[in-house]
Design an enzyme around this catalytic site. Structure first.
Site, PDB file in Angstrom:
ATOM      1  N   GLU A 281     -14.212  -5.635   5.210  1.00  0.00           N
ATOM      2  CA  GLU A 281     -13.077  -5.967   4.346  1.00  0.00           C
ATOM      3  C   GLU A 281     -13.158  -7.390   3.796  1.00  0.00           C
ATOM      4  OE1 GLU A 281      -9.482  -5.072   6.538  1.00  0.00           O
ATOM      5  OE2 GLU A 281     -10.572  -3.624   7.772  1.00  0.00           O
TER       6      GLU A 281
ATOM      7  N   HIS B  59      -9.090  -3.617   2.111  1.00  0.00           N
ATOM      8  CA  HIS B  59      -9.491  -2.970   3.371  1.00  0.00           C
ATOM      9  C   HIS B  59     -10.512  -1.854   3.095  1.00  0.00           C
ATOM     10  CE1 HIS B  59      -9.134  -0.908   7.179  1.00  0.00           C
ATOM     11  NE2 HIS B  59      -8.029  -1.534   7.552  1.00  0.00           N
TER      12      HIS B  59
ATOM     13  N   ARG C 134       0.806  -1.227   0.000  1.00  0.00           N
ATOM     14  CA  ARG C 134       0.000   0.000   0.000  1.00  0.00           C
ATOM     15  C   ARG C 134       0.836   1.273   0.000  1.00  0.00           C
ATOM     16  NH1 ARG C 134      -2.635   1.052   5.889  1.00  0.00           N
ATOM     17  NH2 ARG C 134      -0.776   0.683   7.159  1.00  0.00           N
TER      18      ARG C 134
END
Length: 273
Positions: free
Chosen positions: A252, A153, A95
């Site tokens: 999620e 997420h 990420r």
């Protein structure tokens, strides 16, 4: 939506462009089916608003500064190749790594964008393919030899945390705050700090019922082993204002209990009614 004025960089296709938000390059889709913004840092879907909705489906922190090397709070971060704080950085390096727009196909009815993550020696590690139509489908594929965890997420945009409910969740979960399994109600509402990992079937579906926005967000998980349900409530949270928790909830799509083997895929399909 995004609180920083973008700088236009390049037109990629009639409905697709490259823009810069502070330090981070973004792919911007402006298509008849709706609008989406994806950060090349993290292949991170920040915004999705299909044409038939009055509000964005995804939540993004109003105080997000868009700094390189810092995880973005909101949207759909890709937590990979691990979930949580078992190694550094927390939730994996994907990420905060730069991904590449490796393919795209755009028709009158939909747009499909593929983003790839490469290692330092230019070998593919992972790919996420995003298809936008009247729904949004995210498909993640793991290419590495070693097993890996992943969580898409997803932060969902809601009018107010108090009246919403999440339907379809199991009645047992692992509470990450107490580190204990526990029995919980279903449907579930939020009135405290919640951070729970549920074991789910491969093709489970959950619904966020939002009575103020008068909409139902359907979340269908494909080849997932877990759903993570999270809202920090009043707990101070990095990258989020004190009031931020009131307009978001995370449901999620994850593979935590059953890590991904090479070539395994996990997907989520999001629809709004």
């Amino acid at each position: 939506m995004l609180n920083i004025q973008p700088q236009f960089i390049k037109q990629i296709a009639p409905t697709l462009s490259l823009q810069q938000y502070n330090e981070i390059p973004m792919i911007v889709l402006d298509h008849p089916v709706g609008q989406a913004i994806i950060s090349l840092q993290g292949a991170h879907l920040l915004s999705w608003q299909p044409k038939h909705t009055a509000q964005n489906v995804l939540w993004l922190s109003e105080v997000e500064p868009f700094k390189l090397g810092t995880a973005i709070r909101g949207g759909v971060p890709v937590c990979y190749p691990w979930f949580g704080g078992k190694s550094s950085p927390s939730h994996g390096y994907a990420r905060i790594s730069m991904w590449q727009l490796s393919d795209y196909q755009i028709t009158e009815d939909n747009a499909t964008l593929a983003f790839s993550l490469f290692s330092d020696d230019d070998l593919i590690e992972a790919k996420i393919t995003m298809t936008f139509s009247d729904s949004c489908e995210l498909n993640f594929k793991h290419y590495g030899v070693e097993n890996a965890e992943v969580a898409l997420h997803s932060y969902f945009n809601i009018a107010d945390i108090n009246p919403i409910s999440v339907e379809g969740l199991p009645t047992s979960c692992f509470n990450s705050l107490t580190q204990q399994p526990e029995q919980v109600p279903s449907p579930r509402q939020v009135a405290e700090n919640i951070d729970c990992i549920y074991a789910i079937s491969n093709n489970a579906t959950h619904h966020i019922v939002d009575p103020i926005y008068q909409r139902n967000i359907e979340i269908s998980h494909k080849n997932a082993s877990n759903t993570v349900f999270w809202n920090p409530w009043h707990k101070a949270t990095s990258g989020m204002s004190e009031e931020g928790y009131k307009t978001m909830v995370c449901v999620e799509t994850a593979r935590i209990d059953k890590p991904l083997s090479q070539s395994d895929q996990v997907s989520v399909i999001i629809k709004v009614a």
